[in-house]
Motif scaffolding. Structure first.
Motif, PDB file in Angstrom:
ATOM      1  N   LYS A  88     -26.111   5.937 -58.960  1.00 24.18           N
ATOM      2  CA  LYS A  88     -26.383   6.456 -57.611  1.00 24.18           C
ATOM      3  C   LYS A  88     -26.236   5.355 -56.571  1.00 24.18           C
ATOM      4  O   LYS A  88     -25.655   5.561 -55.508  1.00 24.18           O
ATOM      5  CB  LYS A  88     -27.780   7.075 -57.561  1.00 24.18           C
ATOM      6  CG  LYS A  88     -28.142   7.665 -56.192  1.00 24.18           C
ATOM      7  CD  LYS A  88     -29.473   8.371 -56.229  1.00 24.18           C
ATOM      8  CE  LYS A  88     -29.903   8.826 -54.844  1.00 24.18           C
ATOM      9  NZ  LYS A  88     -28.950   9.754 -54.205  1.00 24.18           N
ATOM     10  N   TYR A  89     -26.767   4.180 -56.885  1.00 21.45           N
ATOM     11  CA  TYR A  89     -26.648   3.057 -55.947  1.00 21.45           C
ATOM     12  C   TYR A  89     -25.185   2.694 -55.718  1.00 21.45           C
ATOM     13  O   TYR A  89     -24.775   2.404 -54.586  1.00 21.45           O
ATOM     14  CB  TYR A  89     -27.400   1.838 -56.485  1.00 21.45           C
ATOM     15  CG  TYR A  89     -28.901   1.969 -56.487  1.00 21.45           C
ATOM     16  CD1 TYR A  89     -29.562   2.852 -55.638  1.00 21.45           C
ATOM     17  CD2 TYR A  89     -29.689   1.192 -57.347  1.00 21.45           C
ATOM     18  CE1 TYR A  89     -30.937   2.965 -55.638  1.00 21.45           C
ATOM     19  CE2 TYR A  89     -31.075   1.288 -57.349  1.00 21.45           C
ATOM     20  CZ  TYR A  89     -31.694   2.188 -56.500  1.00 21.45           C
ATOM     21  OH  TYR A  89     -33.064   2.295 -56.511  1.00 21.45           O
ATOM     22  N   GLN A  97     -39.386  12.569 -60.984  1.00 24.34           N
ATOM     23  CA  GLN A  97     -38.769  11.290 -60.596  1.00 24.34           C
ATOM     24  C   GLN A  97     -37.276  11.463 -60.307  1.00 24.34           C
ATOM     25  O   GLN A  97     -36.774  10.997 -59.285  1.00 24.34           O
ATOM     26  CB  GLN A  97     -38.959  10.254 -61.699  1.00 24.34           C
ATOM     27  CG  GLN A  97     -40.364   9.723 -61.843  1.00 24.34           C
ATOM     28  CD  GLN A  97     -40.451   8.659 -62.927  1.00 24.34           C
ATOM     29  OE1 GLN A  97     -39.503   8.410 -63.657  1.00 24.34           O
ATOM     30  NE2 GLN A  97     -41.616   8.027 -63.035  1.00 24.34           N
ATOM     31  N   GLU A  99     -35.363  10.954 -56.692  1.00 23.60           N
ATOM     32  CA  GLU A  99     -34.329   9.927 -56.553  1.00 23.60           C
ATOM     33  C   GLU A  99     -32.952  10.510 -56.239  1.00 23.60           C
ATOM     34  O   GLU A  99     -32.000   9.765 -56.001  1.00 23.60           O
ATOM     35  CB  GLU A  99     -34.251   9.105 -57.839  1.00 23.60           C
ATOM     36  CG  GLU A  99     -35.493   8.265 -58.085  1.00 23.60           C
ATOM     37  CD  GLU A  99     -35.564   7.724 -59.505  1.00 23.60           C
ATOM     38  OE1 GLU A  99     -34.516   7.731 -60.203  1.00 23.60           O
ATOM     39  OE2 GLU A  99     -36.661   7.311 -59.930  1.00 23.60           O
ATOM     40  N   LYS A 108     -28.386  -0.439 -50.907  1.00 29.01           N
ATOM     41  CA  LYS A 108     -29.509  -0.327 -51.827  1.00 29.01           C
ATOM     42  C   LYS A 108     -29.041  -0.604 -53.251  1.00 29.01           C
ATOM     43  O   LYS A 108     -27.994  -0.123 -53.680  1.00 29.01           O
ATOM     44  CB  LYS A 108     -30.117   1.085 -51.739  1.00 29.01           C
ATOM     45  CG  LYS A 108     -31.453   1.214 -52.444  1.00 29.01           C
ATOM     46  CD  LYS A 108     -32.071   2.574 -52.167  1.00 29.01           C
ATOM     47  CE  LYS A 108     -33.444   2.691 -52.833  1.00 29.01           C
ATOM     48  NZ  LYS A 108     -34.088   4.003 -52.553  1.00 29.01           N
ATOM     49  N   ARG A 163     -29.861   5.108 -62.401  1.00 25.93           N
ATOM     50  CA  ARG A 163     -30.077   4.872 -60.971  1.00 25.93           C
ATOM     51  C   ARG A 163     -28.978   3.973 -60.406  1.00 25.93           C
ATOM     52  O   ARG A 163     -28.613   4.067 -59.241  1.00 25.93           O
ATOM     53  CB  ARG A 163     -31.456   4.238 -60.767  1.00 25.93           C
ATOM     54  CG  ARG A 163     -31.921   4.233 -59.323  1.00 25.93           C
ATOM     55  CD  ARG A 163     -33.263   3.538 -59.169  1.00 25.93           C
ATOM     56  NE  ARG A 163     -34.347   4.304 -59.784  1.00 25.93           N
ATOM     57  CZ  ARG A 163     -35.030   3.886 -60.857  1.00 25.93           C
ATOM     58  NH1 ARG A 163     -34.715   2.751 -61.437  1.00 25.93           N
ATOM     59  NH2 ARG A 163     -35.999   4.619 -61.343  1.00 25.93           N
TER      60      ARG A 163
END
Length: 266
Positions: A92-93, A250, A254, A117, A89
């Protein structure tokens, strides 16, 4: 806790003394100090050991040498380059932050970074300290370790609100970048020699076990999709776990994987 000048000087001399003898040479500490490269390193270093980050840091910047390159890349390409670091994740951030920060002034402010984010106030402050040598304070596990070890030897359940005033009093405001490096290195040393001092922090949270976790299944899905798209049936054949559907749901929610027709891809 209010410190006097002697206590402040003693603490600073301890930190600087350790750094002079044992300070680490790390690639993100090399000049010229580039905010984008420091952003990459700070996101990578979240919950990941330095020894694992160094090779990935080099390869990531070779693939995406500028923030423009990262912002223009597809999330699939970013995830392929990130593969092996875990906590995907974060990739991606970082990708989203690059697109958001690209439109801002090149000298980022803490609030610019916090608006992205996945970047909290401590990470935002750290980036500004390391990139621009700004005398800001932030707390992470190594820094907690130093202050708890030095100022709270007999106490438990220590809050960051207890540490922040001490940081404000003791940082070297003339050399904030190097002083925070020194704190980080001193904290790393203390964790190896004095035990997990940071566990006495109110905010301490041990890293969850990876083996057998849903996080492991999520990582395996991404690894399987690095080379080519796959159907859910094919993924079931490869990853025989009842939690696969949850992992797929999930990852899709996301935006880490995409389902088109019957196939999933990055």
């Amino acid at each position: 806790m209010q410190l006097n000048k002697v206590e402040i000087q003693k603490f600073q001399e301890m930190v600087w003394g350790y750094y002079r003898e044992h300070g680490r040479e790390l690639p993100w500490r090399e000049e010229p100090f580039d905010a984008y490269r420091i952003l990459v390193s700070e996101i990578m270093l979240q919950q990941t050991q330095v020894s694992r980050v160094i090779p990935k840091y080099h390869s990531f910047l070779k693939r995406f040498p500028t923030i423009d390159d990262l912002a223009k890349a597809s999330i699939g390409d970013v995830l392929r380059e990130w593969s092996g670091l875990g906590y995907n994740r974060r990739a991606k951030y970082l990708h989203e932050a690059a697109k958001q920060l690209l439109s801002m002034a090149r000298t980022w402010k803490v609030e610019d970074l916090e608006a992205c984010k996945g970047i909290g106030k401590n990470t935002a402050a750290a980036i500004c300290v390391y990139a621009y040598n700004q005398p800001l304070v932030f707390i992470e596990t190594n820094i907690r370790t130093v202050y708890i070890h030095h100022f709270f030897e007999e106490e438990d359940n220590i809050s960051d609100s207890d540490l922040l005033p001490l940081l404000e009093q003791t940082i070297d405001r003339e050399h904030p970048r190097k002083f925070m490096w020194a704190l980080m290195d001193c904290g790393t040393h203390l964790k190896k020699t004095a035990g997990i001092t940071a566990s006495r922090s109110k905010h301490y949270s041990p890293q969850s076990k990876f083996e057998g976790s849903l996080r492991q299944i999520r990582g395996e899905v991404l690894r399987q999709l690095l080379g080519s798209s796959k159907t859910e049936r094919r993924l079931v054949d490869i990853i025989n776990d009842s939690r696969l559907k949850t992992a797929l749901a999930q990852l899709s929610a996301e935006g880490l994987i995409i389902k088109e027709g019957s196939r999933y891809h990055l």
